[in-house]
Design a protein around this motif. Structure first.
Motif, PDB file in Angstrom:
ATOM      1  N   ALA A 188       0.821  -1.068  -0.056  1.00  0.00           N
ATOM      2  CA  ALA A 188       0.065  -0.033  -0.033  1.00  0.00           C
ATOM      3  C   ALA A 188       0.858   1.269   0.020  1.00  0.00           C
ATOM      4  N   ALA A 189       0.366   2.366  -0.474  1.00  0.00           N
ATOM      5  CA  ALA A 189       1.280   3.620  -0.414  1.00  0.00           C
ATOM      6  C   ALA A 189       1.042   4.105   0.848  1.00  0.00           C
ATOM      7  N   GLY A 190      -0.187   4.085   1.438  1.00  0.00           N
ATOM      8  CA  GLY A 190      -0.225   4.495   2.998  1.00  0.00           C
ATOM      9  C   GLY A 190      -1.160   3.878   3.544  1.00  0.00           C
ATOM     10  N   LEU A 191      -1.013   3.691   5.127  1.00  0.00           N
ATOM     11  CA  LEU A 191      -2.125   2.868   5.911  1.00  0.00           C
ATOM     12  C   LEU A 191      -3.024   4.213   6.463  1.00  0.00           C
ATOM     13  N   PRO A 192      -4.476   3.427   6.607  1.00  0.00           N
ATOM     14  CA  PRO A 192      -5.303   4.436   7.217  1.00  0.00           C
ATOM     15  C   PRO A 192      -5.101   4.772   8.630  1.00  0.00           C
ATOM     16  N   LYS A 193      -5.023   6.134   9.191  1.00  0.00           N
ATOM     17  CA  LYS A 193      -4.568   6.235  10.245  1.00  0.00           C
ATOM     18  C   LYS A 193      -5.422   7.450  10.975  1.00  0.00           C
ATOM     19  N   THR A 194      -5.467   7.426  12.316  1.00  0.00           N
ATOM     20  CA  THR A 194      -6.191   8.541  12.852  1.00  0.00           C
ATOM     21  C   THR A 194      -5.440   9.552  13.186  1.00  0.00           C
ATOM     22  N   ARG A 195      -5.896  11.059  13.464  1.00  0.00           N
ATOM     23  CA  ARG A 195      -5.014  12.128  13.397  1.00  0.00           C
ATOM     24  C   ARG A 195      -4.066  11.844  14.469  1.00  0.00           C
ATOM     25  N   SER A 196      -4.130  10.997  15.386  1.00  0.00           N
ATOM     26  CA  SER A 196      -3.050  10.915  16.324  1.00  0.00           C
ATOM     27  C   SER A 196      -1.856   9.655  16.015  1.00  0.00           C
ATOM     28  N   GLY A 197      -2.247   9.217  14.659  1.00  0.00           N
ATOM     29  CA  GLY A 197      -1.201   8.286  13.923  1.00  0.00           C
ATOM     30  C   GLY A 197      -1.518   6.852  14.494  1.00  0.00           C
ATOM     31  N   LYS A 198      -2.547   6.688  14.946  1.00  0.00           N
ATOM     32  CA  LYS A 198      -3.039   5.115  15.305  1.00  0.00           C
ATOM     33  C   LYS A 198      -3.437   4.528  13.988  1.00  0.00           C
ATOM     34  N   ILE A 199      -2.974   3.306  13.627  1.00  0.00           N
ATOM     35  CA  ILE A 199      -3.410   2.675  12.534  1.00  0.00           C
ATOM     36  C   ILE A 199      -4.897   2.027  12.985  1.00  0.00           C
ATOM     37  N   MET A 200      -5.836   2.588  11.798  1.00  0.00           N
ATOM     38  CA  MET A 200      -7.319   1.859  12.014  1.00  0.00           C
ATOM     39  C   MET A 200      -7.212   0.574  11.521  1.00  0.00           C
ATOM     40  N   ARG A 201      -7.151  -0.488  12.250  1.00  0.00           N
ATOM     41  CA  ARG A 201      -7.295  -1.690  11.964  1.00  0.00           C
ATOM     42  C   ARG A 201      -8.695  -2.063  11.459  1.00  0.00           C
ATOM     43  N   ARG A 202      -9.505  -1.479  12.052  1.00  0.00           N
ATOM     44  CA  ARG A 202     -10.987  -1.884  11.691  1.00  0.00           C
ATOM     45  C   ARG A 202     -11.455  -1.609  10.333  1.00  0.00           C
ATOM     46  N   ILE A 203     -10.834  -0.513   9.772  1.00  0.00           N
ATOM     47  CA  ILE A 203     -10.754  -0.310   8.290  1.00  0.00           C
ATOM     48  C   ILE A 203     -10.026  -1.224   7.549  1.00  0.00           C
ATOM     49  N   LEU A 204      -8.939  -1.634   7.876  1.00  0.00           N
ATOM     50  CA  LEU A 204      -8.125  -2.604   7.052  1.00  0.00           C
ATOM     51  C   LEU A 204      -8.960  -3.994   7.174  1.00  0.00           C
ATOM     52  N   LYS A 205      -9.506  -4.296   8.271  1.00  0.00           N
ATOM     53  CA  LYS A 205     -10.182  -5.544   8.236  1.00  0.00           C
ATOM     54  C   LYS A 205     -11.274  -5.607   7.384  1.00  0.00           C
ATOM     55  N   GLU A 206     -11.941  -4.518   7.275  1.00  0.00           N
ATOM     56  CA  GLU A 206     -13.149  -4.538   6.262  1.00  0.00           C
ATOM     57  C   GLU A 206     -12.646  -4.671   4.964  1.00  0.00           C
ATOM     58  N   ILE A 207     -11.538  -3.999   4.477  1.00  0.00           N
ATOM     59  CA  ILE A 207     -10.854  -3.933   3.150  1.00  0.00           C
ATOM     60  C   ILE A 207     -10.381  -5.529   2.816  1.00  0.00           C
ATOM     61  N   ALA A 208      -9.653  -6.062   3.893  1.00  0.00           N
ATOM     62  CA  ALA A 208      -9.364  -7.472   3.673  1.00  0.00           C
ATOM     63  C   ALA A 208     -10.193  -8.329   3.589  1.00  0.00           C
ATOM     64  N   ALA A 209     -11.368  -8.198   4.088  1.00  0.00           N
ATOM     65  CA  ALA A 209     -12.860  -9.211   4.009  1.00  0.00           C
ATOM     66  C   ALA A 209     -13.177  -8.785   2.675  1.00  0.00           C
TER      67      ALA A 209
END
Ligand code: WT7
Length: 652
Positions: free
Chosen positions: A607-628
């Motif tokens: 990926a070119a970038g990973l979805p993150k919150t403004r504080s820099g935490k990776i949003m796994r929930r979103i990645l989970k949905e994309i992975a599924a």
């Protein structure tokens, strides 16, 4: 927790009651007796456990106090002394069990060995002498990295005999993982084998140990079992063959008595940060939990031949191959290799060949058998079986029904047992002569277990509502701490609810149905369950970012028909690195080297970038949905940059 999971499982309403025949012969066959015992066990736990400890364990010195609970620290059976190996072996000598088979072993190539209680006692005594001659004794740590062969059981019991603390490392772990575990607990002795058989090939265990111990300053000796005859390097002064150490060692050994709370073993398990947790179990309480639950949940009879397919490297192998079963004087069948070697009917063949009566295995294995086809099962009789068990992850009702009809021939009760490395023994499970089972539910708590489903404030939620699964009271086989990190122990398990320092948080989400049955819906923390094994997402991520091409990585689970969850990782590369299939293969191999093949990702996405919150935490929930493969639903307003998500979806 997705609502969908909750509604879909709640459609399951089939109930399977124990047959009158099973009930009549069961160790516990009456619902009234179960209710009475359970009520006593949770209302007067000290009285209950006092009676069990006296009845089930052999004491050298009686304890003075049943429980000391100073949350989050519990001590059980204070002042008492016993020897765990004596409780598994010596107690059976001079009884009708002396010449009974303790272990029946079948190697993958087909070699069979039967070891009686008396013989097992000889072996353990010999190894205990060898340990003592090497200066390995009470409190020393011993790493065991062996295939599923009798020597693994002998090594564990010999440690227990001299008071050494074993840490068994699963044979699928890599040299890196061995090194980390040895260094964390500072083991001075390693016990391994030249190799082990797996799918017709030799897994080179000794070679992995050689690599690991290059960087483990505490290791003085490596004992090597000859299993496969493959060539190995033996380093003078450090490595010794088991057989050579063996010859001449006396076959009797007076076991010392150790405190109830003397450490028995450390077992590493995955947590939500990169570093594995060294779960510490101690002697008397652990053994009592393992013994009592084996007796009731597996309804053990003198004539049983019990088969648990779990490797000794997992807690299931500790509690339900070694300690719980041998302390009950049972005959335990162990198998070295793969379930589909040479053909996918190996288990069924072995069940018929050895007349096995109880099978305890994992949903992931059951689903693999289903996929391989009924024909492999139907060629065998399986009429010796009388009880089936499941462990490791929620069993989907379809797999449950297949297990019930195809393997159990609708005759064998199924016990779906929920527990954890940390709990030491089974916590939620049907009792086969009492409980009406429902496919997919572990049903009710075992004796002494006060399980509840609660909200974030630790208030019990209404029936059929999802929440966090917690245990409200201490139990004898609970972990005592994390090796060398008591602070993490407290934070991880006893800090979920402010103001409730005595509530144990399991990390699982669950609900209770209208009958009070428990349904586990999965982990709440960043831990995946792949093929019944816990894998921390952080461990995979730190393995990936240790590769020179990787800038950032995020690991998530994706629902998988066979494995329960499959492992999908998103990787961003460092400047100048080029994404390619070759690099994917390199990264898979890299994770294999860092952790072991069990942790190799099924899917790698650049990926070119990973979805993150403004504080820099990776949003796994979103990645989970994309992975599924699904749409990204729910709130995305905390995302720092939505275009990252759009790019990930476009790429799919
Ligand atoms: C986690 C513990 C206990 C030995 C094997 C795994 C999941 C385990 C069940 C079950 C639903 C289950 C839970 C638990 N789990 N058994 N019967 N139904 N989920 O031990 O590696 O310590 O993992 O496995 O999520 O927390 P472990």
């Amino acid at each position: 927790m997705a609502d969908q999971t909750i509604t879909s499982v709640s459609r399951e309403h089939r109930k399977f009651r124990p047959s009158a025949e099973f009930k009549a012969q069961a160790n516990l066959g009456s619902d009234a007796a179960y209710k009475r015992l359970y009520a006593e066990s949770v209302n007067s736990p000290e009285k209950f456990w006092d009676r069990q400890a006296k009845e089930h364990l052999v004491w050298r010195k009686p304890y003075k106090k049943v429980l000391d609970w100073n949350p989050p620290h519990a001590k059980w059976f204070l002042g008492g002394k016993l020897n765990v190996s004596e409780n598994c072996l010596d107690r059976h000598l001079g009884t009708h069990r002396e010449n009974k088979a303790a272990l029946i072993f079948e190697g993958e190539p087909g070699d069979v060995r039967t070891i009686t209680y008396k013989q097992l006692h000889f072996h353990v005594c010999r190894l205990a002498h060898i340990f003592e001659n090497m200066g390995v004794g009470a409190g020393d740590r011993v790493a065991i990295y062996l295939p599923m062969i009798p020597e693994a059981v002998i090594a564990m019991l010999a440690c227990a005999r001299v008071g050494a603390i074993h840490t068994v490392i699963f044979g699928g772990f890599s040299a890196e993982a061995i090194k980390d575990r040895i260094n964390d607990c500072k083991a001075k002795l390693v016990i391994t084998a030249d190799g082990g058989w797996r799918r017709g090939k030799v897994i080179e265990l000794k070679a992995n140990v050689d690599k690991a111990v290059e960087n483990t300053p505490t290791v003085q000796t490596v004992i090597v079992v000859k299993r496969c005859g493959n060539t190995v390097n033996m380093r003078e002064g450090r490595d010794v063959w088991w057989k050579e150490a063996w010859d001449g060692a006396p076959n009797s050994h007076k076991a010392k008595a150790f405190d109830s709370e003397h450490p028995l073993f450390i077992l590493y398990t995955s947590g939500s940060t990169g570093k594995p947790k060294g779960v510490l179990h101690t002697s008397a309480g652990y053994l009592l939990g393992a013994k009592l639950s084996s007796h009731y949940v597996f309804d053990l009879k003198e004539t049983d031949r019990y088969f648990c397919s779990a490797d000794i490297g997992w807690i299931t192998g500790h509690s339900y191959v070694v300690y719980g079963l041998l302390s009950n004087g049972s005959t335990v069948f162990i198998y070295e290799g793969a379930p589909n070697q040479p053909e996918p009917d190996r288990f069924w063949q072995m069940i018929d060949r050895h007349g096995l009566t109880i099978l305890y295995t994992a949903p992931t294995a059951i689903r693999a058998f289903m996929r391989w086809g009924d024909n492999y099962v139907l060629r065998h009789r399986l009429d010796s079986l009388r009880l089936l068990g499941s462990v490791g992850e929620p069993i989907n009702p379809e797999a449950w029904m297949w297990y019930h009809t195809m393997i159990g021939k609708k005759r064998c009760p199924i016990v779906d047992t929920w527990w954890q490395t940390e709990t030491g023994s089974i916590m939620i499970s049907p009792l086969p002569g009492v409980t009406a089972t429902t496919p997919g539910s572990g049903t009710r708590p075992f004796f002494g277990v006060v399980a509840k489903v609660v909200d974030d404030k630790c208030n019990e939620v209404p029936r059929n509502t999802g929440g966090k699964l917690v245990i409200m009271q201490p139990w004898p086989s609970m972990l005592r701490t994390l090796w060398g990190d008591d602070e993490r122990y407290q934070r991880q398990y006893f800090s979920e609810f402010p103001g409730k320092p005595g509530v144990y948080f399991t990390g699982d989400g669950a609900r209770q149905d209208k009958d009070g049955y428990f349904w586990i819906v999965g982990r709440i923390d960043d831990v995946l369950n792949v093929s019944g094994h816990r894998i921390g997402t952080a461990e995979i991520e730190s393995a990936l970012v240790s590769h020179p091409a990787v800038a950032e990585a995020a690991a998530v689970g994706r629902p998988d028909e066979l494995k329960g969850q499959s492992l999908c990782v998103f990787v961003t590369l460092k400047q100048g690195q080029v994404a390619s299939d070759e690099l994917k293969e390199q990264l898979r191999a890299h994770v294999g080297k860092e952790i072991g093949s069990l942790a190799k990702p099924d899917t790698i996405r650049f990926a070119a970038g990973l979805p993150k919150t403004r504080s820099g935490k990776i949003m796994r929930r979103i990645l989970k949905e994309i992975a599924a493969g699904g749409e990204v639903k729910g709130d995305t307003t905390t995302l720092e940059d939505f275009s990252v998500v759009a790019a990930l979806q476009a790429e799919d």
